[in-house]
Scaffold this motif. Structure first.
Motif, PDB file in Angstrom:
ATOM      1  N   LEU A   1       0.828  -1.195   0.000  1.00  0.00           N
ATOM      2  CA  LEU A   1       0.000   0.000   0.000  1.00  0.00           C
ATOM      3  C   LEU A   1       0.871   1.258   0.000  1.00  0.00           C
ATOM      4  O   LEU A   1       2.021   1.217   0.466  1.00  0.00           O
ATOM      5  CB  LEU A   1      -0.904   0.014   1.239  1.00  0.00           C
ATOM      6  N   PRO A   2       0.373   2.364  -0.508  1.00  0.00           N
ATOM      7  CA  PRO A   2       1.135   3.626  -0.447  1.00  0.00           C
ATOM      8  C   PRO A   2       1.480   3.976   0.999  1.00  0.00           C
ATOM      9  O   PRO A   2       0.661   3.795   1.900  1.00  0.00           O
ATOM     10  CB  PRO A   2       0.185   4.656  -1.064  1.00  0.00           C
ATOM     11  N   LYS A   3       2.691   4.486   1.215  1.00  0.00           N
ATOM     12  CA  LYS A   3       3.158   4.781   2.565  1.00  0.00           C
ATOM     13  C   LYS A   3       3.637   6.224   2.663  1.00  0.00           C
ATOM     14  O   LYS A   3       4.204   6.766   1.709  1.00  0.00           O
ATOM     15  CB  LYS A   3       4.318   3.857   2.961  1.00  0.00           C
ATOM     16  N   SER A   4       3.418   6.801   3.824  1.00  0.00           N
ATOM     17  CA  SER A   4       4.013   8.097   4.128  1.00  0.00           C
ATOM     18  C   SER A   4       5.494   7.885   4.427  1.00  0.00           C
ATOM     19  O   SER A   4       5.930   6.747   4.665  1.00  0.00           O
ATOM     20  CB  SER A   4       3.322   8.721   5.337  1.00  0.00           C
ATOM     21  N   PRO A   5       6.313   8.942   4.436  1.00  0.00           N
ATOM     22  CA  PRO A   5       7.741   8.779   4.772  1.00  0.00           C
ATOM     23  C   PRO A   5       7.936   8.103   6.127  1.00  0.00           C
ATOM     24  O   PRO A   5       8.817   7.252   6.274  1.00  0.00           O
ATOM     25  CB  PRO A   5       8.271  10.218   4.765  1.00  0.00           C
ATOM     26  N   ASP A   6       7.125   8.486   7.132  1.00  0.00           N
ATOM     27  CA  ASP A   6       7.265   7.865   8.452  1.00  0.00           C
ATOM     28  C   ASP A   6       6.912   6.383   8.400  1.00  0.00           C
ATOM     29  O   ASP A   6       7.582   5.548   9.030  1.00  0.00           O
ATOM     30  CB  ASP A   6       6.354   8.574   9.458  1.00  0.00           C
ATOM     31  N   ALA A   7       5.857   6.049   7.658  1.00  0.00           N
ATOM     32  CA  ALA A   7       5.463   4.644   7.546  1.00  0.00           C
ATOM     33  C   ALA A   7       6.531   3.835   6.823  1.00  0.00           C
ATOM     34  O   ALA A   7       6.782   2.674   7.162  1.00  0.00           O
ATOM     35  CB  ALA A   7       4.136   4.533   6.812  1.00  0.00           C
ATOM     36  N   ALA A   8       7.174   4.424   5.806  1.00  0.00           N
ATOM     37  CA  ALA A   8       8.215   3.713   5.057  1.00  0.00           C
ATOM     38  C   ALA A   8       9.427   3.396   5.933  1.00  0.00           C
ATOM     39  O   ALA A   8      10.103   2.378   5.729  1.00  0.00           O
ATOM     40  CB  ALA A   8       8.644   4.539   3.842  1.00  0.00           C
ATOM     41  N   ARG A   9       9.694   4.257   6.923  1.00  0.00           N
ATOM     42  CA  ARG A   9      10.847   4.026   7.804  1.00  0.00           C
ATOM     43  C   ARG A   9      10.534   3.081   8.956  1.00  0.00           C
ATOM     44  O   ARG A   9      11.434   2.516   9.568  1.00  0.00           O
ATOM     45  CB  ARG A   9      11.334   5.366   8.381  1.00  0.00           C
ATOM     46  N   ALA A  10       9.248   2.905   9.262  1.00  0.00           N
ATOM     47  CA  ALA A  10       8.854   2.095  10.417  1.00  0.00           C
ATOM     48  C   ALA A  10       9.038   0.613  10.129  1.00  0.00           C
ATOM     49  O   ALA A  10       9.003   0.155   8.984  1.00  0.00           O
ATOM     50  CB  ALA A  10       7.404   2.381  10.790  1.00  0.00           C
ATOM     51  N   THR A  11       9.218  -0.150  11.218  1.00  0.00           N
ATOM     52  CA  THR A  11       9.352  -1.607  11.110  1.00  0.00           C
ATOM     53  C   THR A  11       8.509  -2.263  12.192  1.00  0.00           C
ATOM     54  O   THR A  11       8.079  -1.615  13.148  1.00  0.00           O
ATOM     55  CB  THR A  11      10.815  -2.044  11.270  1.00  0.00           C
ATOM     56  N   GLY A  12       8.280  -3.564  12.023  1.00  0.00           N
ATOM     57  CA  GLY A  12       7.598  -4.330  13.058  1.00  0.00           C
ATOM     58  C   GLY A  12       6.193  -3.844  13.333  1.00  0.00           C
ATOM     59  O   GLY A  12       5.424  -3.501  12.439  1.00  0.00           O
ATOM     60  N   ARG A  13       5.862  -3.798  14.637  1.00  0.00           N
ATOM     61  CA  ARG A  13       4.525  -3.425  15.068  1.00  0.00           C
ATOM     62  C   ARG A  13       4.166  -2.004  14.621  1.00  0.00           C
ATOM     63  O   ARG A  13       3.027  -1.732  14.207  1.00  0.00           O
ATOM     64  CB  ARG A  13       4.457  -3.511  16.594  1.00  0.00           C
ATOM     65  N   ALA A  14       5.138  -1.089  14.677  1.00  0.00           N
ATOM     66  CA  ALA A  14       4.881   0.294  14.272  1.00  0.00           C
ATOM     67  C   ALA A  14       4.478   0.361  12.803  1.00  0.00           C
ATOM     68  O   ALA A  14       3.574   1.125  12.423  1.00  0.00           O
ATOM     69  CB  ALA A  14       6.106   1.156  14.531  1.00  0.00           C
ATOM     70  N   ALA A  15       5.128  -0.439  11.965  1.00  0.00           N
ATOM     71  CA  ALA A  15       4.802  -0.437  10.539  1.00  0.00           C
ATOM     72  C   ALA A  15       3.366  -0.892  10.320  1.00  0.00           C
ATOM     73  O   ALA A  15       2.641  -0.338   9.489  1.00  0.00           O
ATOM     74  CB  ALA A  15       5.775  -1.342   9.787  1.00  0.00           C
ATOM     75  N   ARG A  16       2.936  -1.909  11.097  1.00  0.00           N
ATOM     76  CA  ARG A  16       1.558  -2.385  10.966  1.00  0.00           C
ATOM     77  C   ARG A  16       0.553  -1.302  11.352  1.00  0.00           C
ATOM     78  O   ARG A  16      -0.471  -1.120  10.694  1.00  0.00           O
ATOM     79  CB  ARG A  16       1.334  -3.617  11.843  1.00  0.00           C
ATOM     80  N   GLU A  17       0.840  -0.587  12.436  1.00  0.00           N
ATOM     81  CA  GLU A  17      -0.095   0.439  12.895  1.00  0.00           C
ATOM     82  C   GLU A  17      -0.192   1.593  11.905  1.00  0.00           C
ATOM     83  O   GLU A  17      -1.247   2.210  11.772  1.00  0.00           O
ATOM     84  CB  GLU A  17       0.319   0.935  14.287  1.00  0.00           C
ATOM     85  N   PHE A  18       0.930   1.883  11.234  1.00  0.00           N
ATOM     86  CA  PHE A  18       0.874   2.911  10.193  1.00  0.00           C
ATOM     87  C   PHE A  18      -0.025   2.467   9.047  1.00  0.00           C
ATOM     88  O   PHE A  18      -0.776   3.253   8.474  1.00  0.00           O
ATOM     89  CB  PHE A  18       2.280   3.211   9.656  1.00  0.00           C
ATOM     90  N   LEU A  19       0.039   1.180   8.693  1.00  0.00           N
ATOM     91  CA  LEU A  19      -0.693   0.671   7.537  1.00  0.00           C
ATOM     92  C   LEU A  19      -2.137   0.286   7.852  1.00  0.00           C
ATOM     93  O   LEU A  19      -2.967   0.197   6.943  1.00  0.00           O
ATOM     94  CB  LEU A  19       0.031  -0.553   6.971  1.00  0.00           C
ATOM     95  N   ARG A  20      -2.446   0.061   9.129  1.00  0.00           N
ATOM     96  CA  ARG A  20      -3.762  -0.474   9.487  1.00  0.00           C
ATOM     97  C   ARG A  20      -4.921   0.397   8.996  1.00  0.00           C
ATOM     98  O   ARG A  20      -5.895  -0.130   8.435  1.00  0.00           O
ATOM     99  CB  ARG A  20      -3.860  -0.688  10.998  1.00  0.00           C
ATOM    100  N   PRO A  21      -4.894   1.733   9.186  1.00  0.00           N
ATOM    101  CA  PRO A  21      -6.043   2.531   8.710  1.00  0.00           C
ATOM    102  C   PRO A  21      -6.295   2.383   7.210  1.00  0.00           C
ATOM    103  O   PRO A  21      -7.439   2.242   6.775  1.00  0.00           O
ATOM    104  CB  PRO A  21      -5.646   3.969   9.073  1.00  0.00           C
ATOM    105  N   ALA A  22      -5.212   2.390   6.419  1.00  0.00           N
ATOM    106  CA  ALA A  22      -5.379   2.251   4.969  1.00  0.00           C
ATOM    107  C   ALA A  22      -5.862   0.849   4.616  1.00  0.00           C
ATOM    108  O   ALA A  22      -6.692   0.679   3.710  1.00  0.00           O
ATOM    109  CB  ALA A  22      -4.060   2.551   4.263  1.00  0.00           C
ATOM    110  N   LEU A  23      -5.378  -0.138   5.328  1.00  0.00           N
ATOM    111  CA  LEU A  23      -5.813  -1.517   5.067  1.00  0.00           C
ATOM    112  C   LEU A  23      -7.288  -1.686   5.409  1.00  0.00           C
ATOM    113  O   LEU A  23      -8.052  -2.272   4.629  1.00  0.00           O
ATOM    114  CB  LEU A  23      -4.962  -2.492   5.888  1.00  0.00           C
ATOM    115  N   GLU A  24      -7.708  -1.176   6.553  1.00  0.00           N
ATOM    116  CA  GLU A  24      -9.110  -1.306   6.938  1.00  0.00           C
ATOM    117  C   GLU A  24     -10.025  -0.546   5.974  1.00  0.00           C
ATOM    118  O   GLU A  24     -11.074  -1.058   5.568  1.00  0.00           O
ATOM    119  CB  GLU A  24      -9.309  -0.789   8.366  1.00  0.00           C
ATOM    120  N   ALA A  25      -9.616   0.675   5.627  1.00  0.00           N
ATOM    121  CA  ALA A  25     -10.453   1.471   4.727  1.00  0.00           C
ATOM    122  C   ALA A  25     -10.562   0.815   3.357  1.00  0.00           C
ATOM    123  O   ALA A  25     -11.648   0.729   2.772  1.00  0.00           O
ATOM    124  CB  ALA A  25      -9.876   2.878   4.588  1.00  0.00           C
ATOM    125  N   GLY A  26      -9.436   0.328   2.827  1.00  0.00           N
ATOM    126  CA  GLY A  26      -9.455  -0.332   1.525  1.00  0.00           C
ATOM    127  C   GLY A  26     -10.262  -1.618   1.548  1.00  0.00           C
ATOM    128  O   GLY A  26     -11.005  -1.915   0.602  1.00  0.00           O
TER     129      GLY A  26
END
Length: 546
Positions: free
Chosen positions: A450-475
């Motif tokens: 999914l498209p990522k913000s700069p902060d999401a692109a740098r995140a790993t692990g649990r933080a990366a999932r939380e960045f992506l979760r809103p877009a995943l749920e909405a999609g």
């Protein structure tokens, strides 16, 4: 105040601008003369050039006096032959108001009424008159209330407000155009200086030197200083003319009370404030609902559909509450109208004149063949691009518009599925592939595309999932909506009581309560379960099997 003193005051205010302009130009000319007498020729030439550049905005402002200031708003003219009852009503009200009726009546799409006059000799001589009536007023007011609105506008004629508005408008144009000209020159200077400094910094960086940064604080200072006397006069001019405008509005209110009655005038002001909010809501939530999908309501409904909203029982109940709670606007010295609450208070404080607000037919009944007029209004007010859009009945419009939004909302997730190599093509197939990935513990591998913000692109692990979760749920929610339409016959249902909602055939209706529909509640819960850290795809699969 009678017309003559007001005309004199308007002329004095206009003359004040030219006095300020003459003083400023005189200072510039005096500076030039002094430079040629006391300074070397090269310096005198430079001073003269600068003075000419500084004096140009003043001259441009002065020439605003000759600029066209007529009312050029887009509107639909209606003839007396085509609309005899409307014209007859306006002529009758003009007679009762003691003023000459308008020469033209024009319909607009605004929640407003207005008058203008092509007065001559800076407004000293009367000219051709125009009355503008907003169709939303005709849709939402009763006949007595509309009589009050028209009588108010005719009161501006009787008080010579429209004639003297020509002088006031020209003075305002002069002073504001002068200020704008100085600001434009200042912006140009700052832009050029910024560009020069940025190029210089880039050159220093190429040579391995430290950049100085951009500083335009003093750039355009001469224009800022030159603009100050005109800005001060503009504030003074607007305060004075706005104060006069407020007095004129109160005088026009008194005329409306005399002609149409106290209660009709007060209720018209209350209703107009409510209509303004209702019209904005209708335009954004209904009339423009399908624009992104290239759709418009049936012909005549872009402006005429407000009637459906106003007729809905639940909307009427909400609007009734608004009528009793007028906006408590803070009065500004630059407002040309007193606050609506203050106007209503003054009107309702007048003695009862015995003309109550008995039930009356809607003001729209004054129009002959209203549906045709509403359609013709669209031809005048809508852009060619809008007129070329497909028309759809309201239920179809709601469904297709929301389907287009769901398609756009599901787009990033479907692209991610395709990138992961598991897209199926259809909405239900893509959703099944996503659910299979969740069951196989590969959901977040898909989400990683999914498209990522700069902060999401740098995140790993649990933080990366939380960045992506809103877009995943909405999609996922949007993709599930499309799948329900495709597999289960779900549809988006139009309601004039609440927002458009997704429903399955046979599902319970929320009843205009504002709460999510049964289908939406079930879908939201199923999506949350399917995209949880420990996915449970069973509820969403069961929903698709309905």
């Amino acid at each position: 105040m009678s017309a003559s003193p007001r005309a004199l005051r308007a002329l004095v205010l206009l003359a004040g601008f030219y006095l300020v302009a003459l003083v400023v130009l005189g200072v510039l000319v005096g500076t030039d003369v002094a430079a040629w007498v006391w300074a070397p020729a090269p310096v005198a030439v430079k001073v003269t050039v600068i003075s000419a550049l500084l004096g140009l905005p003043v001259l441009r402002g002065a020439f605003a006096l000759g600029a066209s200031s007529g009312d050029e708003r887009e509107a639909l003219p209606v003839t007396e032959a085509g609309q005899p009852e409307l014209w007859g009503t306006v002529r009758w009200l003009a007679e009762r108001s003691g003023t000459r009726p308008p020469d033209e009546i024009l319909l607009t799409g605004e929640v407003n009424a207005a008058v203008s006059e092509d007065a001559r000799l800076l407004g000293l001589l009367p000219g051709r008159r125009r009355l503008y009536l907003g169709v939303p007023l005709l849709s939402g007011l009763s006949e007595p209330q509309l009589h009050s609105v028209i009588a108010h506008e005719l009161g501006h004629y009787g008080n010579a407000d429209t004639r003297l508005a020509g002088i006031t408008r020209r003075g305002r144009d002069c002073v504001l155009r002068t200020v704008a000209a100085f600001q434009e020159q200042e912006r140009k200077r700052i832009g050029k200086e910024r560009s020069r400094q940025e190029k210089a910094d880039a050159k220093r960086l190429r040579k391995g030197r430290k950049a100085k940064g951009v500083d335009t604080g003093r750039t355009g200072l001469r224009y800022r200083l030159m603009a100050r006397p005109f800005q001060a006069y503009a504030r003074f001019y607007l305060r004075v003319t706005s104060g006069v405008g407020r007095q004129q509005e109160l005088a026009a209110d008194r005329m409306a009370v005399r002609v149409a009655g106290r209660d009709a005038t007060a209720s018209a002001l209350r209703e107009t404030a409510v209509l303004d909010a209702a019209h904005d809501f209708y335009q954004s939530r209904y009339a423009m609902l399908g624009v992104e999908a290239g759709l418009l309501p049936p012909r005549g409904e872009v402006f005429g559909g407000l009637r459906h909203l106003l007729a809905d029982p639940r909307r009427r109940s909400a609007l009734a509450e608004l009528r009793g709670e007028l906006p408590a606007d803070e009065e500004s010295p630059y407002d040309s109208h007193p606050p609506v609450a203050e106007r209503v208070r003054l009107i309702e404080a007048q003695p009862d004149d015995g003309r109550g607000t008995d039930p009356a037919r809607p003001a729209l009944a004054l129009l002959r063949d209203a549906e045709r007029v509403l359609a013709e209004l669209e031809d005048v007010l809508l852009t060619p691009e809008a007129l070329a859009m497909e028309r759809a009945a309201w239920p179809e419009l709601a469904h297709r518009a929301m389907h287009a939004r769901a398609t756009a909302g599901a787009g990033p997730l479907r692209t991610a599925l395709a990138t992961a190599g598991i897209a199926a093509g259809s909405a239900s197939g893509d959703l099944a592939a996503l659910l299979d990935s969740a069951d196989a513990e590969r959901l977040w591998l898909v989400a990683g595309h999914l498209p990522k913000s700069p902060d999401a692109a740098r995140a790993t692990g649990r933080a990366a999932r939380e960045f992506l979760r809103p877009a995943l749920e909405a999609g996922t929610y949007r993709l599930a909506e499309l799948a329900l339409v495709e597999r289960a016959g779900a549809y988006w249902e139009l309601s004039w009581s609440e927002r458009v909602r997704l429903r399955l055939p046979g599902a319970a209706y929320s009843g205009g309560t504002g709460e999510p529909s049964e289908t939406e509640e079930a879908l939201s819960a199923a999506v949350r379960a399917a995209t949880a850290d420990v996915p449970d795809t069973a509820p969403l699969r069961a929903l698709l099997a309905c």
